[in-house]
Design a protein around this motif. Structure first.
Motif, PDB file in Angstrom:
ATOM      1  N   ARG A  59     -12.522 -12.892  -7.778  1.00  0.00           N
ATOM      2  CA  ARG A  59     -13.608 -12.947  -6.706  1.00  0.00           C
ATOM      3  C   ARG A  59     -14.830 -12.827  -7.318  1.00  0.00           C
ATOM      4  NH1 ARG A  59     -12.687  -6.842  -4.432  1.00  0.00           N
ATOM      5  NH2 ARG A  59     -14.092  -5.850  -5.850  1.00  0.00           N
ATOM      6  N   ASN A  60     -15.294 -12.467  -8.389  1.00  0.00           N
ATOM      7  CA  ASN A  60     -16.451 -12.438  -9.081  1.00  0.00           C
ATOM      8  C   ASN A  60     -17.067 -13.430  -9.878  1.00  0.00           C
ATOM      9  OD1 ASN A  60     -17.143  -9.737  -7.801  1.00  0.00           O
ATOM     10  ND2 ASN A  60     -15.946  -8.726  -9.119  1.00  0.00           N
ATOM     11  N   ILE A  98      -2.063   1.091  -3.598  1.00  0.00           N
ATOM     12  CA  ILE A  98      -1.678  -0.138  -2.989  1.00  0.00           C
ATOM     13  C   ILE A  98      -2.214  -0.308  -1.597  1.00  0.00           C
ATOM     14  CG2 ILE A  98      -0.052  -1.976  -2.525  1.00  0.00           C
ATOM     15  CD1 ILE A  98       1.722  -1.208  -4.629  1.00  0.00           C
ATOM     16  N   THR A  99      -3.199  -1.127  -1.098  1.00  0.00           N
ATOM     17  CA  THR A  99      -3.730  -1.042   0.046  1.00  0.00           C
ATOM     18  C   THR A  99      -4.263  -2.720   0.489  1.00  0.00           C
ATOM     19  OG1 THR A  99      -5.497  -0.037   1.180  1.00  0.00           O
ATOM     20  CG2 THR A  99      -6.176  -0.690  -0.938  1.00  0.00           C
ATOM     21  N   ASN A 104     -13.530  -5.495   0.993  1.00  0.00           N
ATOM     22  CA  ASN A 104     -14.520  -6.675   0.836  1.00  0.00           C
ATOM     23  C   ASN A 104     -13.913  -8.031   1.766  1.00  0.00           C
ATOM     24  OD1 ASN A 104     -15.454  -6.128  -1.878  1.00  0.00           O
ATOM     25  ND2 ASN A 104     -13.241  -5.897  -2.453  1.00  0.00           N
ATOM     26  N   GLY A 105     -13.757  -7.677   3.029  1.00  0.00           N
ATOM     27  CA  GLY A 105     -13.613  -8.450   4.263  1.00  0.00           C
ATOM     28  C   GLY A 105     -12.392  -9.476   4.222  1.00  0.00           C
ATOM     29  N   PRO A 107      -8.975  -8.375   5.368  1.00  0.00           N
ATOM     30  CA  PRO A 107      -7.783  -7.357   5.619  1.00  0.00           C
ATOM     31  C   PRO A 107      -6.434  -7.756   5.508  1.00  0.00           C
ATOM     32  CG  PRO A 107      -8.923  -8.283   7.559  1.00  0.00           C
ATOM     33  CD  PRO A 107      -9.709  -8.709   6.224  1.00  0.00           C
ATOM     34  N   ASN A 108      -6.054  -9.000   5.153  1.00  0.00           N
ATOM     35  CA  ASN A 108      -4.778  -9.558   4.975  1.00  0.00           C
ATOM     36  C   ASN A 108      -4.309  -9.750   3.492  1.00  0.00           C
ATOM     37  OD1 ASN A 108      -4.465  -9.772   7.848  1.00  0.00           O
ATOM     38  ND2 ASN A 108      -5.606 -11.807   7.927  1.00  0.00           N
ATOM     39  N   LEU A 109      -5.208  -9.357   2.682  1.00  0.00           N
ATOM     40  CA  LEU A 109      -5.090  -9.293   1.252  1.00  0.00           C
ATOM     41  C   LEU A 109      -4.605  -7.952   0.631  1.00  0.00           C
ATOM     42  CD1 LEU A 109      -5.139 -11.087  -1.472  1.00  0.00           C
ATOM     43  CD2 LEU A 109      -7.426 -10.343  -1.661  1.00  0.00           C
ATOM     44  N   GLU A 110      -3.335  -8.016   0.257  1.00  0.00           N
ATOM     45  CA  GLU A 110      -2.957  -6.824  -0.258  1.00  0.00           C
ATOM     46  C   GLU A 110      -3.563  -6.652  -2.003  1.00  0.00           C
ATOM     47  OE1 GLU A 110       1.476  -4.628  -0.712  1.00  0.00           O
ATOM     48  OE2 GLU A 110       1.297  -6.627  -1.548  1.00  0.00           O
ATOM     49  N   VAL A 111      -3.910  -5.501  -2.264  1.00  0.00           N
ATOM     50  CA  VAL A 111      -4.590  -5.431  -3.461  1.00  0.00           C
ATOM     51  C   VAL A 111      -3.888  -3.979  -4.119  1.00  0.00           C
ATOM     52  CG1 VAL A 111      -6.594  -6.537  -3.197  1.00  0.00           C
ATOM     53  CG2 VAL A 111      -6.625  -4.063  -2.648  1.00  0.00           C
ATOM     54  N   ALA A 112      -3.865  -3.709  -5.416  1.00  0.00           N
ATOM     55  CA  ALA A 112      -3.803  -2.655  -5.962  1.00  0.00           C
ATOM     56  C   ALA A 112      -4.843  -2.154  -6.875  1.00  0.00           C
ATOM     57  CB  ALA A 112      -2.503  -2.566  -6.775  1.00  0.00           C
TER      58      ALA A 112
END
Length: 150
Positions: A59-60, A98-99, A104-105, A107-112
């Motif tokens: 993303r960056n 894991i959330t 970062n706007g 809400p449907n992207l899973e990240v850890a």
């Protein structure tokens, strides 16, 4: 019967040799914490194998004025060369969370988020699933290091 046994033994031996031939990397890790551990071990040693665990279009990239191709072929190899000069350090990834990426706007992207002890400092990595495999978003690490010095 003897031929069947010999054939079965030969197949098992070939599989065993193939498994040993995968070296240190072995099968791709299943959890974000395992991916982060393997990535940090390779990264801190300056080993090219670290690239296997990286998301090169994180993303960056736009903020870093970098394309995915430049990250993969120029910036990441330069970072590995710096790490290789420093030499490997002890790495221990100690926690994972894991959330979703709501902050970062997305809400449907899973990240850890994985916390690792690297030598005498703490590193935080963000990982995202790509085609069923967790990948380190190295641009988060780069952004943190590069923008801290500004």
């Amino acid at each position: 019967m003897k031929k069947l046994f010999i054939s079965a033994f030969a197949v098992m031996l070939a599989l065993g040799i193939a498994a040993c031939g995968t070296g240190q990397s072995g099968a791709y890790p299943k959890t974000p914490k395992e991916v982060a551990q393997r990535f940090m071990e390779f990264y801190t040693a300056g080993d090219d194998a670290a690239a296997d665990y990286v998301l090169f279009d994180g993303r960056n990239l736009l903020e870093l004025a970098m394309t995915a191709d430049a990250a993969r072929t120029k910036t990441f190899p330069e970072e590995l060369a710096k790490q290789k000069e420093r030499g490997p350090v002890k790495v221990e990834c100690i926690s994972e969370r894991i959330t979703t990426d709501e902050e970062n706007g997305n809400p449907n992207l899973e990240v850890a988020y994985v916390e690792c002890r690297v030598g005498d400092r703490t590193e935080y990595l963000m990982l995202v699933p790509v085609d069923g495999l967790w990948k380190v978003d190295i641009t988060v690490k780069w952004a943190g290091e590069w923008f801290d010095g500004m």
